[in-house]
Design a protein around this motif. Structure first.
Motif, PDB file in Angstrom:
ATOM      1  N   ALA A 137       6.201   5.915  21.655  1.00 60.30           N
ATOM      2  CA  ALA A 137       6.894   6.702  22.680  1.00 60.30           C
ATOM      3  C   ALA A 137       6.007   6.999  23.881  1.00 60.30           C
ATOM      4  N   GLY A 138       4.686   6.948  23.675  1.00 64.69           N
ATOM      5  CA  GLY A 138       3.775   7.279  24.753  1.00 64.69           C
ATOM      6  C   GLY A 138       3.608   8.770  24.943  1.00 64.69           C
ATOM      7  N   THR A 139       4.111   9.557  24.015  1.00 64.61           N
ATOM      8  CA  THR A 139       4.016  11.008  24.092  1.00 64.61           C
ATOM      9  C   THR A 139       4.169  11.581  22.692  1.00 64.61           C
ATOM     10  N   ASP A 140       3.539  12.719  22.451  1.00 63.54           N
ATOM     11  CA  ASP A 140       3.499  13.326  21.121  1.00 63.54           C
ATOM     12  C   ASP A 140       4.905  13.623  20.604  1.00 63.54           C
ATOM     13  N   ALA A 141       5.213  13.109  19.413  1.00 60.06           N
ATOM     14  CA  ALA A 141       6.557  13.246  18.831  1.00 60.06           C
ATOM     15  C   ALA A 141       6.752  14.579  18.115  1.00 60.06           C
ATOM     16  N   ALA A 142       5.783  15.474  18.193  1.00 60.30           N
ATOM     17  CA  ALA A 142       5.869  16.732  17.436  1.00 60.30           C
ATOM     18  C   ALA A 142       7.164  17.512  17.686  1.00 60.30           C
ATOM     19  N   PRO A 143       7.614  17.697  18.945  1.00 62.34           N
ATOM     20  CA  PRO A 143       8.865  18.458  19.137  1.00 62.34           C
ATOM     21  C   PRO A 143      10.073  17.795  18.471  1.00 62.34           C
ATOM     22  N   LEU A 175      13.497  21.514  10.990  1.00 60.01           N
ATOM     23  CA  LEU A 175      14.678  22.341  11.269  1.00 60.01           C
ATOM     24  C   LEU A 175      14.377  23.529  12.192  1.00 60.01           C
ATOM     25  N   LYS A 176      13.460  23.334  13.126  1.00 59.02           N
ATOM     26  CA  LYS A 176      13.158  24.381  14.107  1.00 59.02           C
ATOM     27  C   LYS A 176      14.157  24.276  15.256  1.00 59.02           C
ATOM     28  N   GLN A 177      15.222  25.064  15.166  1.00 60.62           N
ATOM     29  CA  GLN A 177      16.310  24.937  16.128  1.00 60.62           C
ATOM     30  C   GLN A 177      15.882  25.284  17.545  1.00 60.62           C
ATOM     31  N   GLU A 178      14.854  26.117  17.675  1.00 56.17           N
ATOM     32  CA  GLU A 178      14.376  26.458  19.008  1.00 56.17           C
ATOM     33  C   GLU A 178      13.722  25.260  19.713  1.00 56.17           C
ATOM     34  N   LYS A 179      13.479  24.190  18.954  1.00 54.94           N
ATOM     35  CA  LYS A 179      12.873  22.988  19.527  1.00 54.94           C
ATOM     36  C   LYS A 179      13.909  21.955  19.981  1.00 54.94           C
ATOM     37  N   GLN A 180      15.189  22.291  19.916  1.00 56.90           N
ATOM     38  CA  GLN A 180      16.229  21.305  20.213  1.00 56.90           C
ATOM     39  C   GLN A 180      16.105  20.731  21.619  1.00 56.90           C
ATOM     40  N   GLU A 181      15.919  21.599  22.608  1.00 61.26           N
ATOM     41  CA  GLU A 181      15.809  21.111  23.984  1.00 61.26           C
ATOM     42  C   GLU A 181      14.549  20.274  24.180  1.00 61.26           C
ATOM     43  N   GLU A 182      13.443  20.710  23.601  1.00 63.28           N
ATOM     44  CA  GLU A 182      12.209  19.926  23.702  1.00 63.28           C
ATOM     45  C   GLU A 182      12.371  18.567  23.030  1.00 63.28           C
ATOM     46  N   GLY A 241       0.815  -1.200   0.000  1.00 61.89           N
ATOM     47  CA  GLY A 241       0.000   0.000   0.000  1.00 61.89           C
ATOM     48  C   GLY A 241       0.850   1.250   0.000  1.00 61.89           C
ATOM     49  N   LEU A 242       0.251   2.332   0.468  1.00 56.91           N
ATOM     50  CA  LEU A 242       0.926   3.622   0.530  1.00 56.91           C
ATOM     51  C   LEU A 242       0.932   4.126   1.965  1.00 56.91           C
ATOM     52  N   ALA A 243       2.102   4.521   2.430  1.00 55.69           N
ATOM     53  CA  ALA A 243       2.245   5.094   3.764  1.00 55.69           C
ATOM     54  C   ALA A 243       2.368   6.606   3.642  1.00 55.69           C
ATOM     55  N   THR A 244       2.182   7.291   4.754  1.00 61.29           N
ATOM     56  CA  THR A 244       2.367   8.741   4.785  1.00 61.29           C
ATOM     57  C   THR A 244       3.287   9.107   5.936  1.00 61.29           C
ATOM     58  N   GLY A 245       3.929  10.264   5.828  1.00 57.44           N
ATOM     59  CA  GLY A 245       4.748  10.748   6.925  1.00 57.44           C
ATOM     60  C   GLY A 245       3.918  10.957   8.176  1.00 57.44           C
ATOM     61  N   GLU A 246       2.693  11.433   7.992  1.00 51.88           N
ATOM     62  CA  GLU A 246       1.803  11.658   9.133  1.00 51.88           C
ATOM     63  C   GLU A 246       1.560  10.361   9.897  1.00 51.88           C
ATOM     64  N   ARG A 247       1.333   9.268   9.168  1.00 50.63           N
ATOM     65  CA  ARG A 247       1.096   7.981   9.838  1.00 50.63           C
ATOM     66  C   ARG A 247       2.355   7.495  10.548  1.00 50.63           C
ATOM     67  N   PHE A 248       3.510   7.697   9.931  1.00 52.75           N
ATOM     68  CA  PHE A 248       4.749   7.271  10.579  1.00 52.75           C
ATOM     69  C   PHE A 248       4.959   8.030  11.887  1.00 52.75           C
ATOM     70  N   VAL A 249       4.711   9.326  11.879  1.00 50.12           N
ATOM     71  CA  VAL A 249       4.865  10.127  13.101  1.00 50.12           C
ATOM     72  C   VAL A 249       3.859   9.691  14.147  1.00 50.12           C
ATOM     73  N   SER A 250       2.651   9.348  13.714  1.00 52.21           N
ATOM     74  CA  SER A 250       1.639   8.860  14.642  1.00 52.21           C
ATOM     75  C   SER A 250       2.085   7.568  15.322  1.00 52.21           C
ATOM     76  N   MET A 251       2.672   6.655  14.557  1.00 52.66           N
ATOM     77  CA  MET A 251       3.178   5.406  15.125  1.00 52.66           C
ATOM     78  C   MET A 251       4.332   5.686  16.090  1.00 52.66           C
ATOM     79  N   LEU A 252       5.150   6.680  15.754  1.00 50.74           N
ATOM     80  CA  LEU A 252       6.264   7.062  16.614  1.00 50.74           C
ATOM     81  C   LEU A 252       5.739   7.590  17.953  1.00 50.74           C
ATOM     82  N   SER A 253       4.735   8.446  17.896  1.00 49.39           N
ATOM     83  CA  SER A 253       4.150   9.011  19.113  1.00 49.39           C
ATOM     84  C   SER A 253       3.521   7.920  19.970  1.00 49.39           C
ATOM     85  N   GLN A 254       2.829   7.003  19.312  1.00 53.39           N
ATOM     86  CA  GLN A 254       2.170   5.919  20.052  1.00 53.39           C
ATOM     87  C   GLN A 254       3.186   5.042  20.764  1.00 53.39           C
TER      88      GLN A 254
END
Length: 515
Positions: free
Chosen positions: A483-489, A497-504, A468-481
């Protein structure tokens, strides 16, 4: 980066290729294998391509008929005619085209001579700035349940000469992204992306292919299908060989025609026959080493990400200057890698083999989300080189980490890893971001989570999206799941490339280790 590092980076640019058959009989017929009968596995997809081809390597020409049977989603269908980007009138003078194609090249292209839809001649149009789209009207079928369409076209392909995926030299002709292929229709409309000069600008869905290929008998053939169980007949006195080849559940079909100077090494990994095609005069040790890597990496990826389902895998020496190029069941490997004593060829073969999972089995939008298959394939390359204790493993990983660090400088130019191939200004930015930054992100995740945990996630990703076809959104969702916490940062820092997010991002990674 030193001279050796620059060469290796360049090799990885492309991860950087008149009868008509009807009914199910062509798919279900058993194939003779050394006196026995082998029943091939059933195709699983409803789109079927039937190609009847005559190949003239001396004239660099392919003529034939292509019939495509599918369920229409609209009152029209579009086919990509990628070879037309190489026509003489095409504007290919920008540096990005020159880097991948070379300065010395000859034009080529595909002429569509006649099209029939459900047996009736159709008023088609060739569209697009570079004439790479075939617009086919699909009339409604009143009593068809489910609705179906059969598009038959006669064509002639003049193969261009360049250093890319579709070309030739004195000993071989390699056909990548050459056969007319259905465009993808998404909920928001048709995806009619042009053939961009950077990346692998292709987006396709899985289908079944049946080929009938007529070829002068002095030539050899490798395809995305299974030549080892092909029906082969020879005609006298014409000295023509006819192959009937199946390629099931693949999202593209590539082919290499080779002369008698080519030699084949063969082995087996599970149920898959692995062929490596080199030429007489190549360094024997290098060819054997690349063959070993092809088999060894196929075995490793099967163990880590899920069993490889195709029955044949061809690693083929071609000309060109693209390093390596992946297609289902077959990969093209740049010719000078068969002559080099350094480990760069091993990395290229491993990378293209990883694409058998992350592109061939699990497809994605390579135009808008090139990072998804490339970053995963390049991470997998790192993992294999490390596990196999290959001599270039440490250097390869350090090279990618250096590219990742360098990538932060692109943030001020508005570039990210997660963007369309058309938004990259040059090949260097594409390689540093998509390969270097994306794969280093996954390597950081591996160092925090451990190989087993990350590979369990990747195995689930392959299982969920196979064919089938995967999406980046689905991969990030699996990553968050996982990890048990939102992978957005984490994603914001690494891919946007949001450098201000490095610590987060670092805090997220630390927290995810303990979930």
């Amino acid at each position: 980066m030193g001279k050796k590092g620059g060469a290796l980076a360049l090799f990885l640019l492309a991860g950087i290729v008149l009868g008509v058959y009807h009914g199910a009989e062509a798919w279900k017929a058993p194939v003779a294998v050394e006196g026995a009968q082998m029943a091939l596995s059933e195709p699983t997809h409803e789109t079927n391509y039937f190609a009847d081809l005559q190949i003239d390597p001396a004239a660099h020409r392919v003529t034939g008929t292509l019939t495509v049977r599918f369920q229409p989603q609209d009152d029209r269908a579009y086919f990509h005619l990628y070879p037309n980007v190489f026509q003489s009138q095409a504007d290919m003078g920008d540096p990005n085209w020159e880097r991948i194609l070379g300065k010395q090249r000859e034009p080529g292209g595909m002429e569509i001579k006649q099209v029939r839809v459900n047996g009736k001649e159709a008023p088609v149009q060739v569209e697009g700035k570079t004439k790479t789209l075939l617009h086919v009207p699909i009339p409604a079928e009143k009593n068809a349940k489910p609705p179906h369409a059969e598009v038959e076209m006669r064509f002639e392909l003049q193969v261009p000469y360049n250093k890319g995926r579709l070309s030739y030299n004195d000993h071989a002709m390699w056909l990548g992204n050459w056969l007319p292929i259905l465009a993808v229709k998404e909920k928001d409309g048709w995806r009619l992306d042009p053939y961009a000069s950077i990346g692998d600008p292709f987006y396709s869905q899985v289908a079944n292919y049946h080929l009938r290929v007529m070829l002068e008998e002095k030539y050899q053939l490798a395809t995305s299908g299974v030549e080892s169980v092909a029906v082969v007949t020879q005609s006298r006195p014409q000295r023509v060989t006819t192959y009937e080849i199946d390629a099931w559940n693949v999202r593209d079909l590539a082919m290499v025609v080779m002369d008698e100077s080519y030699r084949k090494m063969s082995g087996k990994v599970g149920d898959t026959v692995v062929h490596t095609w080199s030429q007489e005069g190549d360094d024997a040790g290098t060819a054997e080493r690349l063959h070993e890597v092809g088999q060894e990496s196929l075995r490793y990826f099967s163990e880590q990400f899920g069993t490889y389902p195709y029955k044949e895998y061809d690693v083929v020496k071609t000309g060109g200057f693209f390093g390596g190029m992946e297609y289902p069941g077959i990969v093209f490997i740049q010719e000078d890698l068969f002559e080099r004593s350094d480990p760069s060829g091993e990395a290229v073969v491993a990378h293209e083999t990883a694409h058998q999972w992350f592109y061939a089995l699990v497809g994605n939008d390579e135009v808008r989300e090139a990072w998804l298959d490339e970053s995963l394939s390049d991470y997998a390359t790192m993992a294999y080189l490390t596990a196999a204790k290959r001599p270039g493993a440490s250097f390869y990983i350090q090279m990618r980490k250096a590219q990742s660090q360098e990538s932060l400088s692109y943030a001020g130019r508005g570039l990210t890893v997660w963007q369309s191939v058309e938004q990259f200004p040059d090949w260097n930015s594409y390689v540093n971001l998509v390969y270097g930054r994306g794969s280093t992100m996954l390597w950081e995740l591996r160092e925090a989570w451990g190989e087993e945990r990350l590979h369990t996630l990747l195995r689930q990703y392959v299982k969920e999206h196979q064919y089938g076809l995967a999406t980046g959104e689905r991969f990030v969702s699996m990553l968050s799941q996982e990890a048990g916490t939102d992978a957005a940062p984490f994603i914001d820092y690494w891919l946007h490339l949001k450098q201000e997010k490095q610590e987060e991002a670092a805090a997220w990674l630390e927290k995810s280790k303990h979930e």
